[in-house]
Scaffold this motif. Structure first.
Motif, PDB file in Angstrom:
ATOM      1  N   ALA A  74       5.578  12.721   6.814  1.00 50.75           N
ATOM      2  CA  ALA A  74       4.375  13.238   7.475  1.00 50.75           C
ATOM      3  C   ALA A  74       3.152  12.327   7.311  1.00 50.75           C
ATOM      4  O   ALA A  74       2.397  12.124   8.266  1.00 50.75           O
ATOM      5  N   LEU A  75       2.948  11.778   6.130  1.00 48.40           N
ATOM      6  CA  LEU A  75       1.735  10.974   5.931  1.00 48.40           C
ATOM      7  C   LEU A  75       1.823   9.651   6.694  1.00 48.40           C
ATOM      8  O   LEU A  75       0.815   9.129   7.167  1.00 48.40           O
ATOM      9  N   MET A  76       3.025   9.120   6.826  1.00 48.31           N
ATOM     10  CA  MET A  76       3.200   7.907   7.633  1.00 48.31           C
ATOM     11  C   MET A  76       2.855   8.212   9.089  1.00 48.31           C
ATOM     12  O   MET A  76       2.192   7.423   9.770  1.00 48.31           O
ATOM     13  N   LYS A  77       3.276   9.391   9.570  1.00 49.49           N
ATOM     14  CA  LYS A  77       2.963   9.774  10.954  1.00 49.49           C
ATOM     15  C   LYS A  77       1.460   9.966  11.134  1.00 49.49           C
ATOM     16  O   LYS A  77       0.886   9.563  12.158  1.00 49.49           O
ATOM     17  N   LEU A  78       0.819  10.553  10.130  1.00 49.22           N
ATOM     18  CA  LEU A  78      -0.637  10.730  10.216  1.00 49.22           C
ATOM     19  C   LEU A  78      -1.331   9.368  10.248  1.00 49.22           C
ATOM     20  O   LEU A  78      -2.310   9.170  10.973  1.00 49.22           O
ATOM     21  N   TRP A  79      -0.806   8.428   9.458  1.00 51.93           N
ATOM     22  CA  TRP A  79      -1.347   7.050   9.468  1.00 51.93           C
ATOM     23  C   TRP A  79      -1.242   6.477  10.888  1.00 51.93           C
ATOM     24  O   TRP A  79      -2.205   5.897  11.404  1.00 51.93           O
ATOM     25  N   VAL A  80      -0.096   6.644  11.527  1.00 52.56           N
ATOM     26  CA  VAL A  80       0.068   6.140  12.900  1.00 52.56           C
ATOM     27  C   VAL A  80      -0.946   6.817  13.826  1.00 52.56           C
ATOM     28  O   VAL A  80      -1.638   6.162  14.612  1.00 52.56           O
ATOM     29  N   ASP A  81      -1.055   8.132  13.721  1.00 49.27           N
ATOM     30  CA  ASP A  81      -1.962   8.876  14.607  1.00 49.27           C
ATOM     31  C   ASP A  81      -3.409   8.396  14.456  1.00 49.27           C
ATOM     32  O   ASP A  81      -4.137   8.272  15.440  1.00 49.27           O
ATOM     33  N   GLU A  82      -3.816   8.157  13.212  1.00 49.00           N
ATOM     34  CA  GLU A  82      -5.239   7.895  12.966  1.00 49.00           C
ATOM     35  C   GLU A  82      -5.596   6.410  12.992  1.00 49.00           C
ATOM     36  O   GLU A  82      -6.701   6.049  13.394  1.00 49.00           O
ATOM     37  N   VAL A  83      -4.699   5.561  12.560  1.00 46.60           N
ATOM     38  CA  VAL A  83      -5.031   4.129  12.445  1.00 46.60           C
ATOM     39  C   VAL A  83      -4.749   3.390  13.758  1.00 46.60           C
ATOM     40  O   VAL A  83      -5.521   2.516  14.162  1.00 46.60           O
ATOM     41  N   ALA A 110     -10.421   1.298   5.918  1.00 50.24           N
ATOM     42  CA  ALA A 110      -9.707   0.462   4.934  1.00 50.24           C
ATOM     43  C   ALA A 110      -8.327   0.073   5.453  1.00 50.24           C
ATOM     44  O   ALA A 110      -7.865  -1.063   5.252  1.00 50.24           O
ATOM     45  N   GLU A 111      -7.670   0.999   6.131  1.00 50.46           N
ATOM     46  CA  GLU A 111      -6.334   0.698   6.662  1.00 50.46           C
ATOM     47  C   GLU A 111      -6.399  -0.363   7.758  1.00 50.46           C
ATOM     48  O   GLU A 111      -5.552  -1.264   7.819  1.00 50.46           O
ATOM     49  N   LYS A 112      -7.419  -0.263   8.603  1.00 51.69           N
ATOM     50  CA  LYS A 112      -7.558  -1.271   9.662  1.00 51.69           C
ATOM     51  C   LYS A 112      -7.867  -2.635   9.052  1.00 51.69           C
ATOM     52  O   LYS A 112      -7.332  -3.668   9.494  1.00 51.69           O
ATOM     53  N   GLU A 113      -8.707  -2.652   8.045  1.00 52.35           N
ATOM     54  CA  GLU A 113      -9.028  -3.914   7.373  1.00 52.35           C
ATOM     55  C   GLU A 113      -7.775  -4.517   6.743  1.00 52.35           C
ATOM     56  O   GLU A 113      -7.557  -5.730   6.800  1.00 52.35           O
ATOM     57  N   ALA A 114      -6.960  -3.669   6.132  1.00 56.18           N
ATOM     58  CA  ALA A 114      -5.740  -4.153   5.464  1.00 56.18           C
ATOM     59  C   ALA A 114      -4.778  -4.795   6.460  1.00 56.18           C
ATOM     60  O   ALA A 114      -4.030  -5.715   6.121  1.00 56.18           O
ATOM     61  N   ARG A 144       0.867  -1.180   0.000  1.00 54.72           N
ATOM     62  CA  ARG A 144       0.000   0.000   0.000  1.00 54.72           C
ATOM     63  C   ARG A 144       0.908   1.235   0.000  1.00 54.72           C
ATOM     64  O   ARG A 144       1.671   1.456   0.954  1.00 54.72           O
ATOM     65  N   ASP A 145       0.818   1.987  -1.091  1.00 50.01           N
ATOM     66  CA  ASP A 145       1.627   3.183  -1.280  1.00 50.01           C
ATOM     67  C   ASP A 145       0.810   4.362  -0.733  1.00 50.01           C
ATOM     68  O   ASP A 145      -0.116   4.841  -1.387  1.00 50.01           O
ATOM     69  N   LEU A 146       1.137   4.799   0.475  1.00 54.13           N
ATOM     70  CA  LEU A 146       0.265   5.756   1.170  1.00 54.13           C
ATOM     71  C   LEU A 146       0.124   7.078   0.426  1.00 54.13           C
ATOM     72  O   LEU A 146      -0.971   7.646   0.358  1.00 54.13           O
ATOM     73  N   TYR A 147       1.229   7.584  -0.153  1.00 54.37           N
ATOM     74  CA  TYR A 147       1.125   8.881  -0.842  1.00 54.37           C
ATOM     75  C   TYR A 147       0.334   8.767  -2.141  1.00 54.37           C
ATOM     76  O   TYR A 147      -0.285   9.738  -2.578  1.00 54.37           O
ATOM     77  N   ALA A 148       0.303   7.596  -2.755  1.00 46.41           N
ATOM     78  CA  ALA A 148      -0.527   7.404  -3.952  1.00 46.41           C
ATOM     79  C   ALA A 148      -1.997   7.243  -3.550  1.00 46.41           C
ATOM     80  O   ALA A 148      -2.897   7.745  -4.224  1.00 46.41           O
ATOM     81  N   LEU A 149      -2.228   6.542  -2.432  1.00 41.69           N
ATOM     82  CA  LEU A 149      -3.606   6.314  -1.989  1.00 41.69           C
ATOM     83  C   LEU A 149      -4.250   7.587  -1.446  1.00 41.69           C
ATOM     84  O   LEU A 149      -5.456   7.799  -1.624  1.00 41.69           O
ATOM     85  N   TYR A 150      -3.436   8.405  -0.773  1.00 44.66           N
ATOM     86  CA  TYR A 150      -4.004   9.547  -0.048  1.00 44.66           C
ATOM     87  C   TYR A 150      -3.245  10.847  -0.372  1.00 44.66           C
ATOM     88  O   TYR A 150      -2.642  11.460   0.518  1.00 44.66           O
ATOM     89  N   ILE A 161      -6.956   9.963   5.061  1.00 46.47           N
ATOM     90  CA  ILE A 161      -6.737   8.515   5.178  1.00 46.47           C
ATOM     91  C   ILE A 161      -8.053   7.796   5.433  1.00 46.47           C
ATOM     92  O   ILE A 161      -8.847   8.213   6.284  1.00 46.47           O
ATOM     93  N   ASP A 162      -8.294   6.726   4.687  1.00 44.80           N
ATOM     94  CA  ASP A 162      -9.468   5.877   4.916  1.00 44.80           C
ATOM     95  C   ASP A 162      -9.098   4.918   6.065  1.00 44.80           C
ATOM     96  O   ASP A 162      -8.522   3.845   5.846  1.00 44.80           O
TER      97      ASP A 162
END
Ligand SMILES: Cc1cc2nc3c(=O)[nH]c(=O)nc-3n(C[C@H](O)[C@H](O)[C@H](O)COP(=O)(O)O)c2cc1C
Length: 212
Positions: free
Chosen positions: A83-92, A59-63, A44-50, A55-56
């Motif tokens: 930054a987007l990886m950190k946001l993923w950590v914060d939110e997921v 979908a990330e939790k399901e993955a 999952r390429d986070l910058y391409a997805l979001y 961030i969905d």
């Protein structure tokens, strides 16, 4: 151009790639190319997805559910993750999902950090301009894994990334591909990781009652 996603939801290896400018990457891009088409690997390429940083989370939790080995693949940016990886950590990685008394979704999984740095190995030493070994900058990763009950696998690092020759990057990519096979066996031989508990009063109020 972002690489096309690989999306077998049942794959035991989930690579979360986070590079804000993949088109100009040498290292991250080479590693993603090296695993392209591997059936046991989902990317999952986070910058391409979001690209809008929206961030969905569902979908990330399901993955994450099917994955046994979670790989975080990114360049070091300001002594940490982009930054987007950190946001993923914060939110997921929310309470009730990833940690807290009912948050065990990641318990028993393995986390492998695969990261490149511009700084040399010497730069990450007491004598170098960063003054500290790189491992000291990785403590937040190790403790994030511990809080979620994940085993923190010894990271795969490439220093002096900008100066690395094409041959060195290809050799690094081969180590990465080998690791994706070897790391799960190594993990099987390690003790089951414990999951740290966070007292209620230390948890973020804004995440209380969030459906998981
Ligand atoms: C915004 C930004 C911040 C960076 N911060 C660091 C850093 O803190 N430490 C370091 O060693 N390299 C740092 N670098 C260098 C990158 O880690 C390096 O360019 C990258 O690992 C190369 O991988 P790539 O070919 O996939 O882009 C930074 C680069 C950028 C663009």
């Amino acid at each position: 151009m972002p690489l096309p996603p690989q999306s077998d939801p049942a794959a035991p290896v989930l690579i979360l790639a986070a590079h804000p400018d993949l088109a100009h990457s040498r290292v991250t891009r080479a590693l993603l190319s090296a695993v392209h088409g591997q059936p046991h690997v989902r990317v999952r390429d986070l910058y391409a997805l979001y690209p809008d940083y929206s961030i969905d989370v569902h979908a990330e939790k399901e993955a994450l559910r099917a994955a046994k080995l979670l790989v975080w693949l990114h360049p070091m940016h300001w002594y940490g993750m982009p930054a987007l990886m950190k946001l993923w950590v914060d939110e997921v990685l929310s309470v009730g999902f990833a940690y807290g008394s009912s948050g065990h979704a990641l318990h028993g999984k393995d986390l492998w950090l695969v990261m490149s740095t511009g700084g040399s190995q010497h730069a990450y030493s007491p004598e170098g301009y960063n003054h500290h070994p790189v491992e000291e900058f990785l403590l937040p990763y190790a403790q994030t894994a511990a809080l979620c009950g994940m085993r923190f696998v010894p990271p795969l690092l490439l220093h002096s990334a900008q100066k690395a020759s094409d041959e060195e990057i290809q050799a690094h990519a081969r180590r990465f591909v080998e690791g994706l096979t070897e790391v799960p066996h190594w993990c099987d031989l390690q003790p089951e990781p414990a999951q740290e508990e966070v007292p209620n009063e230390d948890r973020p109020a804004s995440q209380e009652g969030v459906p998981v």
